[in-house]
Design an enzyme around this catalytic site. Structure first.
Site, PDB file in Angstrom:
ATOM      1  N   HIS A 397      64.396  17.247  70.431  1.00 16.20           N
ATOM      2  CA  HIS A 397      64.468  18.710  70.479  1.00 16.20           C
ATOM      3  C   HIS A 397      63.533  19.392  69.496  1.00 16.20           C
ATOM      4  CE1 HIS A 397      68.195  19.046  72.950  1.00 16.20           C
ATOM      5  NE2 HIS A 397      68.414  17.847  72.442  1.00 16.20           N
ATOM      6  N   LYS A 588      67.556  34.572  66.676  1.00 20.09           N
ATOM      7  CA  LYS A 588      67.356  33.119  66.641  1.00 20.09           C
ATOM      8  C   LYS A 588      67.470  32.705  65.176  1.00 20.09           C
ATOM      9  CE  LYS A 588      63.326  33.968  68.625  1.00 20.09           C
ATOM     10  NZ  LYS A 588      63.438  33.108  69.782  1.00 20.09           N
ATOM     11  N   ARG A 589      67.513  31.416  64.905  1.00 21.46           N
ATOM     12  CA  ARG A 589      67.533  31.002  63.511  1.00 21.46           C
ATOM     13  C   ARG A 589      66.308  31.542  62.798  1.00 21.46           C
ATOM     14  NH1 ARG A 589      71.625  27.346  61.484  1.00 21.46           N
ATOM     15  NH2 ARG A 589      70.281  27.197  59.650  1.00 21.46           N
ATOM     16  N   LYS A 594      59.133  30.383  63.738  1.00 23.97           N
ATOM     17  CA  LYS A 594      59.543  31.366  64.762  1.00 23.97           C
ATOM     18  C   LYS A 594      58.907  32.732  64.501  1.00 23.97           C
ATOM     19  CE  LYS A 594      63.988  28.992  65.547  1.00 23.97           C
ATOM     20  NZ  LYS A 594      64.078  28.655  66.983  1.00 23.97           N
ATOM     21  N   THR A 698      66.021  28.734  74.241  1.00 24.24           N
ATOM     22  CA  THR A 698      66.957  28.967  75.336  1.00 24.24           C
ATOM     23  C   THR A 698      67.383  30.429  75.337  1.00 24.24           C
ATOM     24  OG1 THR A 698      68.617  28.038  73.851  1.00 24.24           O
ATOM     25  CG2 THR A 698      67.888  26.652  75.667  1.00 24.24           C
ATOM     26  N   LYS A 702      68.052  33.368  78.446  1.00 25.19           N
ATOM     27  CA  LYS A 702      69.212  34.268  78.556  1.00 25.19           C
ATOM     28  C   LYS A 702      68.752  35.713  78.698  1.00 25.19           C
ATOM     29  CE  LYS A 702      71.550  30.937  75.657  1.00 25.19           C
ATOM     30  NZ  LYS A 702      71.790  30.549  74.258  1.00 25.19           N
TER      31      LYS A 702
HETATM   32  C1  26W Z   1      68.809  18.707  59.777  1.00 24.26           C
HETATM   33  C2  26W Z   1      68.147  17.931  60.806  1.00 24.26           C
HETATM   34  C3  26W Z   1      67.945  18.616  62.080  1.00 24.26           C
HETATM   35  C4  26W Z   1      66.754  18.473  62.723  1.00 24.26           C
HETATM   36  C5  26W Z   1      66.576  19.053  63.933  1.00 24.26           C
HETATM   37  C6  26W Z   1      68.959  19.352  62.635  1.00 24.26           C
HETATM   38  C7  26W Z   1      68.784  19.938  63.859  1.00 24.26           C
HETATM   39  C8  26W Z   1      67.597  19.779  64.506  1.00 24.26           C
HETATM   40  C9  26W Z   1      67.484  20.355  65.883  1.00 24.26           C
HETATM   41  C10 26W Z   1      66.772  19.380  66.765  1.00 24.26           C
HETATM   42  C11 26W Z   1      66.919  21.719  65.890  1.00 24.26           C
HETATM   43  C12 26W Z   1      67.166  22.416  67.189  1.00 24.26           C
HETATM   44  O1  26W Z   1      68.208  22.998  67.381  1.00 24.26           O
HETATM   45  N1  26W Z   1      66.178  22.402  68.059  1.00 24.26           N
HETATM   46  C13 26W Z   1      66.158  23.340  69.150  1.00 24.26           C
HETATM   47  O2  26W Z   1      66.702  22.729  70.307  1.00 24.26           O
HETATM   48  C14 26W Z   1      66.781  23.664  71.367  1.00 24.26           C
HETATM   49  C15 26W Z   1      67.479  22.983  72.517  1.00 24.26           C
HETATM   50  O3  26W Z   1      66.686  21.989  73.053  1.00 24.26           O
HETATM   51  C16 26W Z   1      65.399  24.154  71.745  1.00 24.26           C
HETATM   52  O4  26W Z   1      65.529  25.129  72.738  1.00 24.26           O
HETATM   53  C17 26W Z   1      64.693  24.764  70.526  1.00 24.26           C
HETATM   54  O5  26W Z   1      63.378  25.103  70.842  1.00 24.26           O
HETATM   55  C18 26W Z   1      64.722  23.780  69.384  1.00 24.26           C
HETATM   56  O6  26W Z   1      64.223  24.376  68.207  1.00 24.26           O
END
Ligand code: 26W
Length: 853
Positions: A397, A588-589, A594, A698, A702
């Site tokens: 992701h 968004k975060r 971003k 995502t 929406k």
């Molecule tokens: C702390 C480690 C860590 C690393 C990566 C925690 C969480 C992540 C995630 C992979 C971050 C995340 O939420 N990614 C998002 O995933 C969404 C669903 O696929 C995508 O739509 C977003 O673009 C992506 O940033």
């Protein structure tokens, strides 16, 4: 009017949600009477029956009379009533599954960002209207009861929300799925602002009771940690390994119902909670040091205490690894021992299950399955590996290098010594395979090793997942391409057939049908209700884009959604938006990639041009800029950006020279509940990440589904959104990913953009001057310096193009009819982004699971 489906003007007369409560309004959604798919013998629900059950729950469960009950009592009793309807179908689903034994999906995810449950469960059971009327008969407003629910925020952002959308779609599509995850006692922190700065509060989502969970302490599973490994010779004279762990905890399953939409199916989400084992209790009794023994107990319970709020930079914390191992070990044991049972021949495991790894967080499941098969079930290594390779698939992701998880070898060895040993062996055999395919290429071996040697020895979890997974997928076309070419190029060269794409999607039940009742009803009045489970049917709306009456009804819905949002923001935060303003939303975060700062530069430029007299505010399109974003508590730059947004907001909002044409609002604590209010009201969706950085996004989907137009870069799923809606219905700006790569390669200097663009310099200088910080130049000094000297995500390089695109937005918005036409077309062409379609793609390309009971 579209000649093929004539719709009278009055049928577009979309009324407010509350007016739909009464029994007089014909149901737009023949919430196919729930009895249609209820288990045999279930009496048809009636308003009277519902009232009786509700009152029964109130007295028997809450122990209060209606007169003496609090809103919380009423909410819990209502939830309990709905839950009773669902649990009958849940039991039925499981019963059928035990007979037919279909192949299913086990979705392994450390996060599920569910959002409120009551509305969704009412929708799924077709009970919305009945419940609404029943509450009215009790003198209650169901909206008030629904507002009482604290959403389970067991996720950070996109990844956790995606998991929630996926389990909804699988249930709706009748696919056997069990979601496994962690029941954090505290979910994502509650964000507050103090003097414009983010302050985190604990999220006590369980404090008033959660009516949706079923605890099963009797099914506790013991999970081991630490210790050593020993070898021994078994009865057949074979040398084997055994793990002699040092300590353990119990995993208690909490089950949640995942109802399909009006189809009578209810799947399961099983979240694990950690508790101390009896050993701790004994220690307390036997120990002279009672306090120390109780502390040890707390230690065990720490594992599921809190969700880590970092959503891109892993901290490598031991407790996080404990969480990861804890939940996958519980889940594998649960599936193998409780779902399949002792009789099942594990050589056939892949005929019954595929474990989908939601990013690398659950990847420690790979060595865990190997350990179960080899050490506990007596498989030889090759046999076990053959099974394991068929049972996992991995979804990545991210593209940020710092987001790729690695676990230091010393930490892994201390916590999971046997797993580390297994990983070493997987790696050895894998590297032999590479050597065979590329003889003499030692550099390649070093690059591809699952165990990195530098800067410290560490296990690269994405590599382990790629080696073990039968498939590896990215989450949008561009992302999957970059995953193949840039993140895992050696692996895609070795196994090209392993790599695939599944573009993300979102559930239309929650994000359109439930969140935007007005638009849903308008759509249904035009094309019927089939779109709720077959979103491609929204295509049938295309001719309505040409229909002036439809467009006017569409605008009325937006206006009403904006009014509702206003009410919510006033009640929630005391925020008043400008009336009749365009609603421009970036939620968004908070992350530098971003580029919330790019959005700010646009706002500050407009403001600066106004106060310096170069721009007449009367010629500016009145706009509300709404932000929503949480920053990881340890991500200082992100927190400073939040501070700056708030500072710009209070300055601009208070400056009379602006005449109220620019309004900035930053409601704190953006979450699923707030998203459901904001998105249906939005005109403009900001998706402005640097190309090549956002895996998919995502939120972008929406917004499109709810009739906002997108201003965005060619990044993530924006690429596919633009292709579907057409250039004329999308505001594209900025460098493409190859252009970004080229600029990076030749050396990026943000200073040149700063020097050469007057408006940009003006905006940055205004921030640097202390204008937004009471004259203090230091407050936002590091943001300014960073932008002008480093600007890792190239906001300055895309600034001019962004400003241009915003001017195009203003022009387009001025033509109300054309804008609405575009908005309708955006909705009509959003069908592809249903998570139902994503699930079909997973089934076809990865799982091979036939939808079945
Ligand atoms: C702390 C480690 C860590 C690393 C990566 C925690 C969480 C992540 C995630 C992979 C971050 C995340 O939420 N990614 C998002 O995933 C969404 C669903 O696929 C995508 O739509 C977003 O673009 C992506 O940033």
């Amino acid at each position: 009017m579209n000649p093929t489906s004539p719709v009278s003007a009055t049928s577009f007369d979309v009324t407010d949600e509350s007016q739909h409560a009464g029994p007089h309004v014909g149901p737009m959604f023949p919430p196919t009477h729930p009895v249609a798919n209820a288990p045999v013998g279930t009496p048809p629900p009636t308003v009277d029956g519902f009232v009786r059950e509700f009152l029964h729950e109130l007295t028997s469960n809450q122990g209060v009379s209606l007169e003496r009950s609090t809103v919380n009592d009423q909410y819990l009793a209502l939830a309990q009533t709905v839950r009773n309807y669902l649990s009958a179908r849940w039991i039925e689903t499981q019963k059928k599954q035990r007979t037919t034994r279909p192949k299913g999906v086990a979705y392994l995810s450390a996060e599920y960002l569910l959002g409120r449950q009551l509305g969704n469960n009412l929708l799924a059971t077709g009970l919305i209207d009945i419940a609404e009327e029943a509450m009215k008969q009790c003198g209650l407003d169901i909206a008030v009861l629904r507002a009482q629910e604290v959403e389970p925020g067991l996720g950070n952002g996109g990844l956790g929300r995606l998991a929630a959308c996926f389990v909804d779609s699988l249930a709706t599509m009748n696919v056997p799925c069990i979601g496994y995850g962690l029941r954090y006692e505290y979910g994502i922190f509650r964000q507050t602002f103090v003097d414009g700065q983010q302050v985190e509060q604990p999220d006590t989502w369980l404090a008033l009771g959660c009516p949706w969970e079923f605890a099963h302490p009797e099914h506790a599973i013991q999970i081991d940690f630490g210790g050593t490994i020993e070898t021994y010779v078994d009865a057949d004279g074979v040398e084997r390994t055994r793990w002699v762990p040092e300590w353990n905890v119990l995993g208690i399953p909490y089950n949640y119902m995942v109802p399909g939409y009006l189809n009578g199916r209810v799947n399961t989400l099983r979240l694990w909670s950690a508790e101390a084992t009896k050993a701790f209790d004994l220690a307390i009794f036997n120990s002279g040091d009672y306090a120390q023994a109780v502390r040890a107990q707390t230690f065990a319970e720490n594992i599921t205490k809190v969700l880590y709020p970092e959503d891109s930079t892993p901290q490598g914390k031991e407790l996080r690894l404990q969480q990861q191992y804890f939940f996958v070990a519980c889940s594998l044991r649960d599936y193998i021992e409780r779902v399949l049972g002792p009789e099942f021949d594990l050589h056939e495991l892949d005929s019954r299950i595929i474990f989908q790894l939601n990013d690398t967080h659950p990847v420690i499941a790979v060595p865990e399955l190997m350990r179960i098969l080899v050490d506990l079930k007596g498989f030889d290594w090759d046999e076990a590996w053959a099974v394991t390779k068929k049972c996992f698939a991995y979804t990545c992701h991210t593209l940020l290098p710092e987001a790729l998880e690695v676990w230091p070898v010393d930490l892994l060895g201390r916590l999971l010594p046997r797993h580390l040993e297994i990983i070493y062996r997987i790696n050895e055999e894998f590297l032999d395979e590479v050597r065979e395919a590329f003889p003499g290429d030692e550099m390649r071996i070093r690059r591809m090793s699952i165990v990195a040697e530098h800067p410290a020895r560490a296990v690269r979890m994405a590599y382990l997942a790629t080696v073990a997974g039968c498939k590896v997928n990215g989450v949008a076309e561009l992302h999957s391409q970059l995953l193949r070419d840039k993140v895992l190029p050696d692996f895609s060269q070795l196994w090209p057939e392993k790599f695939t794409n599944v573009t993300n999607g979102v559930t239309p039940r929650r994000f359109l049908r439930l969140a935007n009742r007005g638009l849903s009803e308008l759509i249904s009045s035009a094309i019927g209700t089939g779109w709720v489970t077959d979103l491609e049917r929204l295509r049938e709306l295309e001719p309505y884009a040409e229909d002036a009456e439809f467009r006017s009804a569409f605008r009325d819905v937006k206006t009403r959604n904006k009014a509702k949002l206003n009410e919510v923001l006033i009640a929630r935060d005391g925020i008043e938006l400008g009336q009749d303003h365009m609603l421009d939303v970036m939620v968004k975060r908070l992350h530098e990639y971003k580029r919330q700062t790019l959005k700010l530069l646009h706002i500050v430029t407009l403001y600066n041009e106004i106060i310096s007299g170069r721009l007449d505010p009367k010629t500016v399109t009145p706009r509300n800029f709404v932000f929503g974003a949480k920053a990881a508590p340890g991500y200082l730059m992100a927190k400073q950006i939040i501070h700056l947004i708030n500072a710009v907001g209070s300055t601009v909002n208070a400056d009379e020279r602006v005449g109220g044409v620019l309004k900035i609002a930053f409601p704190p604590n953006y979450n699923v509940t707030l998203a459901e209010k904001l998105i249906p009201a939005a005109d403009l969706s900001e998706q402005i990440s640097l190309a090549g950085m956002e895996a998919s996004g995502t939120g972008n989907m929406k917004f499109q589904m709810n009739g906002a137009l997108t201003i965005g870069t060619d990044d993530g799923a924006n690429v596919e959104i633009r292709r579907l809606v057409g250039d004329e219905n999308f505001f594209l700006f900025g460098m493409s990913e190859p252009e970004v790569a080229e600029l990076q390669a030749k050396g990026y200097d943000p200073g040149t953009y700063y020097e050469s663009d007057r408006r940009l310099r003006g905006a940055i200088d205004l921030i640097g001057s202390g204008h937004f910080s009471g004259g203090d130049r230091g407050t936002f000094g590091s943001i300014v310096t960073n932008l002008v000297t480093v600007d890792r995500f190239m906001a300055l390089a895309d600034y001019a193009s962004y400003m241009d695109a915003q001017e195009r937005v203003e022009k387009a918005y001025a033509d109300t009819e054309e804008w609405t036409r575009s908005a309708v077309l955006n909705v009509a062409r959003s069908g592809y982004f249903s998570s139902d379609r994503s699930m079909r793609d997973y089934i076809q390309r990865i799982w091979g699971t036939p939808p079945a009971f």
